[in-house]
Motif scaffolding. Structure first.
Motif, mmCIF file in Angstrom:
data_model
loop_
_atom_site.group_PDB
_atom_site.id
_atom_site.type_symbol
_atom_site.label_atom_id
_atom_site.label_comp_id
_atom_site.label_asym_id
_atom_site.label_seq_id
_atom_site.Cartn_x
_atom_site.Cartn_y
_atom_site.Cartn_z
ATOM 1 N N CYS A 190 -34.314 -27.338 35.450
ATOM 2 C CA CYS A 190 -33.405 -26.610 36.339
ATOM 3 C C CYS A 190 -31.938 -26.903 36.051
ATOM 4 O O CYS A 190 -31.053 -26.312 36.694
ATOM 5 C CB CYS A 190 -33.713 -26.955 37.795
ATOM 6 N N MET A 191 -31.657 -27.804 35.121
ATOM 7 C CA MET A 191 -30.276 -28.228 34.873
ATOM 8 C C MET A 191 -29.676 -27.459 33.703
ATOM 9 O O MET A 191 -30.364 -27.162 32.722
ATOM 10 C CB MET A 191 -30.234 -29.736 34.587
ATOM 11 N N PRO A 192 -28.396 -27.123 33.796
ATOM 12 C CA PRO A 192 -27.751 -26.442 32.670
ATOM 13 C C PRO A 192 -27.577 -27.378 31.488
ATOM 14 O O PRO A 192 -27.425 -28.590 31.650
ATOM 15 C CB PRO A 192 -26.379 -26.032 33.249
ATOM 16 N N GLY A 193 -27.617 -26.813 30.295
ATOM 17 C CA GLY A 193 -27.368 -27.603 29.102
ATOM 18 C C GLY A 193 -28.499 -28.513 28.695
ATOM 19 O O GLY A 193 -28.277 -29.484 27.973
ATOM 20 N N VAL A 194 -29.717 -28.212 29.142
ATOM 21 C CA VAL A 194 -30.872 -29.046 28.805
ATOM 22 C C VAL A 194 -31.956 -28.185 28.170
ATOM 23 O O VAL A 194 -32.289 -27.109 28.673
ATOM 24 C CB VAL A 194 -31.449 -29.744 30.055
ATOM 25 N N GLU A 195 -32.498 -28.665 27.078
ATOM 26 C CA GLU A 195 -33.630 -28.013 26.431
ATOM 27 C C GLU A 195 -34.675 -29.074 26.110
ATOM 28 O O GLU A 195 -34.333 -30.176 25.661
ATOM 29 C CB GLU A 195 -33.186 -27.310 25.151
ATOM 30 N N ILE A 196 -35.921 -28.771 26.371
ATOM 31 C CA ILE A 196 -37.029 -29.675 26.067
ATOM 32 C C ILE A 196 -37.945 -28.976 25.069
ATOM 33 O O ILE A 196 -38.338 -27.825 25.287
ATOM 34 C CB ILE A 196 -37.824 -30.036 27.341
ATOM 35 N N THR A 225 -26.754 -33.919 22.463
ATOM 36 C CA THR A 225 -27.395 -35.191 22.151
ATOM 37 C C THR A 225 -28.882 -34.931 22.000
ATOM 38 O O THR A 225 -29.508 -34.366 22.896
ATOM 39 C CB THR A 225 -27.159 -36.212 23.276
ATOM 40 N N ILE A 226 -29.456 -35.309 20.869
ATOM 41 C CA ILE A 226 -30.890 -35.162 20.627
ATOM 42 C C ILE A 226 -31.572 -36.452 21.042
ATOM 43 O O ILE A 226 -31.226 -37.534 20.547
ATOM 44 C CB ILE A 226 -31.180 -34.860 19.148
ATOM 45 N N ILE A 227 -32.524 -36.346 21.956
ATOM 46 C CA ILE A 227 -33.289 -37.507 22.403
ATOM 47 C C ILE A 227 -34.702 -37.390 21.861
ATOM 48 O O ILE A 227 -35.406 -36.411 22.145
ATOM 49 C CB ILE A 227 -33.294 -37.619 23.934
ATOM 50 N N VAL A 228 -35.104 -38.376 21.085
ATOM 51 C CA VAL A 228 -36.433 -38.378 20.472
ATOM 52 C C VAL A 228 -37.363 -39.162 21.383
ATOM 53 O O VAL A 228 -37.278 -40.386 21.480
ATOM 54 C CB VAL A 228 -36.392 -39.002 19.060
ATOM 55 N N ALA A 253 -24.708 -31.844 27.047
ATOM 56 C CA ALA A 253 -25.825 -31.019 26.583
ATOM 57 C C ALA A 253 -26.856 -31.920 25.916
ATOM 58 O O ALA A 253 -26.500 -32.837 25.163
ATOM 59 C CB ALA A 253 -25.339 -29.964 25.599
ATOM 60 N N VAL A 254 -28.135 -31.663 26.201
ATOM 61 C CA VAL A 254 -29.209 -32.546 25.745
ATOM 62 C C VAL A 254 -30.394 -31.721 25.253
ATOM 63 O O VAL A 254 -30.769 -30.723 25.880
ATOM 64 C CB VAL A 254 -29.692 -33.471 26.889
ATOM 65 N N VAL A 255 -30.986 -32.165 24.147
ATOM 66 C CA VAL A 255 -32.264 -31.639 23.680
ATOM 67 C C VAL A 255 -33.249 -32.798 23.610
ATOM 68 O O VAL A 255 -32.978 -33.811 22.955
ATOM 69 C CB VAL A 255 -32.146 -30.976 22.292
ATOM 70 N N VAL A 256 -34.373 -32.664 24.290
ATOM 71 C CA VAL A 256 -35.430 -33.686 24.278
ATOM 72 C C VAL A 256 -36.553 -33.184 23.384
ATOM 73 O O VAL A 256 -37.042 -32.053 23.557
ATOM 74 C CB VAL A 256 -35.963 -33.956 25.699
ATOM 75 N N LEU A 257 -36.969 -34.020 22.447
ATOM 76 C CA LEU A 257 -38.060 -33.680 21.546
ATOM 77 C C LEU A 257 -39.219 -34.636 21.794
ATOM 78 O O LEU A 257 -39.022 -35.851 21.864
ATOM 79 C CB LEU A 257 -37.619 -33.801 20.080
ATOM 80 N N ASP A 258 -40.422 -34.094 21.905
ATOM 81 C CA ASP A 258 -41.589 -34.951 22.074
ATOM 82 C C ASP A 258 -42.699 -34.486 21.143
ATOM 83 O O ASP A 258 -42.915 -33.277 20.971
ATOM 84 C CB ASP A 258 -42.095 -34.931 23.521
ATOM 85 N N ARG A 259 -43.392 -35.449 20.560
ATOM 86 C CA ARG A 259 -44.468 -35.150 19.621
ATOM 87 C C ARG A 259 -45.664 -34.497 20.297
ATOM 88 O O ARG A 259 -46.480 -33.849 19.645
ATOM 89 C CB ARG A 259 -44.914 -36.424 18.897
#
Length: 379
Positions: free
Chosen positions: A172-178, A16-19, A38-44
């Motif tokens: 520290c959590m698996p499946g997370v990318e920032i 899941t991509i979180i903008v 699984a999560v990807v966080v994107l920040d400007r």
């Protein structure tokens, strides 16, 4: 500027991509990651450095009786949940968000009767108290106030520490990318389905996209032809350094509030300005805030000013956020438009989003937050 990667690299197609990496985006990611997603966080920019960092952190709407039942439902759930959230994040990140229960006094309200009626209906502990009692509890209060309401259980959270704790826990959590400094410029589509985003660093595909971009959410959705009435509303704050026991409770009068932190800092705010995306602090606002602070708590006239800043709230009609899937845009979800109550409503908003996204029983009735009600021309 190139994106900064934080956390493990994951298969973006399955995530899941979180903008947006403010309190709403980070807590949405946290709740999803806790559920094994699984999560990807994107920040400007840097996570948590916009409205979430700039606000006051009162865990209550400033005047809760003036809001709709939709806001009240999220606020009540969040207020009850904040203490355990603070403890959990402290344990997982080593950073204490400082959920600080001080209570809140409202002084000389014009709609006191409405407030008391709301409290009785909602079974909330809001009571009239004699002004002499307030003066005894807050010796630094200016004289001349005539009446007061008090809610003893209201807390404030130290919002910069809250977002730092969330960011650190997520690392520290698996499946997370920032990915910081990774501005989203548009969306990837396959037919009517949203399958990812376009960024300054390239395209990213995902299972779904959640827009939690605060004041920038409305602008971003325009690229899909969607009209979401979320706009930037500037707010300016001033921070004083005082003794740790200077102000034992939060106090609000004449539209301005003072919030004590545990270490003696006192935060006073805030302005409400419609100035586009300009978040430059102004001398006029500084003078106004300083005057309000001194009128409320005279000792602040001589107190050290530690900082003065501005942030951009995600303004929306009636302050009701849009939470849930976007009609006719499969794969696109919203969690945005919280206006002045992003930190107040964050725990409930993010849990509701996760409930809907994962097909679980929602914590509150999701109907008032359905994006179809908030997108112009979509009803």
């Amino acid at each position: 500027m190139n994106a900064d990667w934080i956390g493990e690299k994951i298969e973006v197609d399955e995530a899941t991509i979180i903008v947006g990496g403010g309190a709403i985006g980070l807590l949405s990611a946290y709740r999803l990651a806790c559920a094994g997603e699984a999560v990807v966080v994107l920040d400007r920019g840097e996570c948590g450095r916009e409205s979430s960092w700039a606000g006051g952190g009162i865990v209550s709407p400033l005047y809760p009786w003036r809001y709709s039942p939709a806001v009240t439902a999220l606020a009540h759930w969040s207020q009850d949940f904040y203490p355990q959230l603070g403890e959990r994040l402290r344990a997982e990140s080593g950073i204490d968000p400082e959920v600080h229960v001080t209570g809140l006094y409202w002084l000389d309200l014009e709609d006191e009767a409405q407030a008391l009626a709301w409290a009785a209906e909602q079974a909330r502990p809001l009571q009239q108290v004699p002004i002499a009692e307030v003066e005894q509890a807050l010796p630094v209060l200016a004289p001349g106030y005539r009446q007061a309401l008090h809610m003893p259980g209201v807390a404030n959270v130290r919002n910069p520490r809250l977002v730092r704790a969330l960011r650190t826990a997520l690392q520290c959590m698996p499946g997370v990318e920032i990915r910081e400094h990774c501005a989203v410029e548009g969306f990837l589509r396959e037919g009517a389905r949203v399958v990812g985003v376009r960024t300054a660093q390239g395209a990213l595909r995902g299972r779904r996209v959640v827009v939690a971009a605060g004041a920038w959410s409305g602008e971003l959705l325009k690229s899909l032809g969607l009209a979401l009435p979320v706009e930037p509303v500037k707010g300016q704050m001033i921070l004083f350094k005082c003794a740790a026991d200077f102000l034992p409770a939060m106090v609000l009068a004449n539209g301005r509030y003072a919030i004590p932190r545990r270490d003696g800092h006192v935060l006073v705010g805030s302005t409400l300005e419609y100035a586009g995306f300009d978040k430059t602090p102004s001398g006029v606002a500084l003078a106004s805030l300083h005057a309000s602070a001194a009128a409320l708590l005279p000792a602040l006239a001589e107190a050290e000013v530690v900082a003065h800043w501005a942030g951009l709230r995600p303004g929306s009609p009636d302050g009701i956020p849009a939470i849930g899937p976007v009609p006719e845009h499969d794969g696109l979800w919203l969690n945005c438009g919280h206006f002045r109550n992003g930190l107040v409503l964050a725990p409930a908003s993010c849990q509701l989003l996760c409930d809907l996204l994962l097909g679980q029983t929602p914590i509150v009735d999701p109907a008032p937050y359905a994006p179809a009600l908030h997108l112009l021309g979509q009803q």
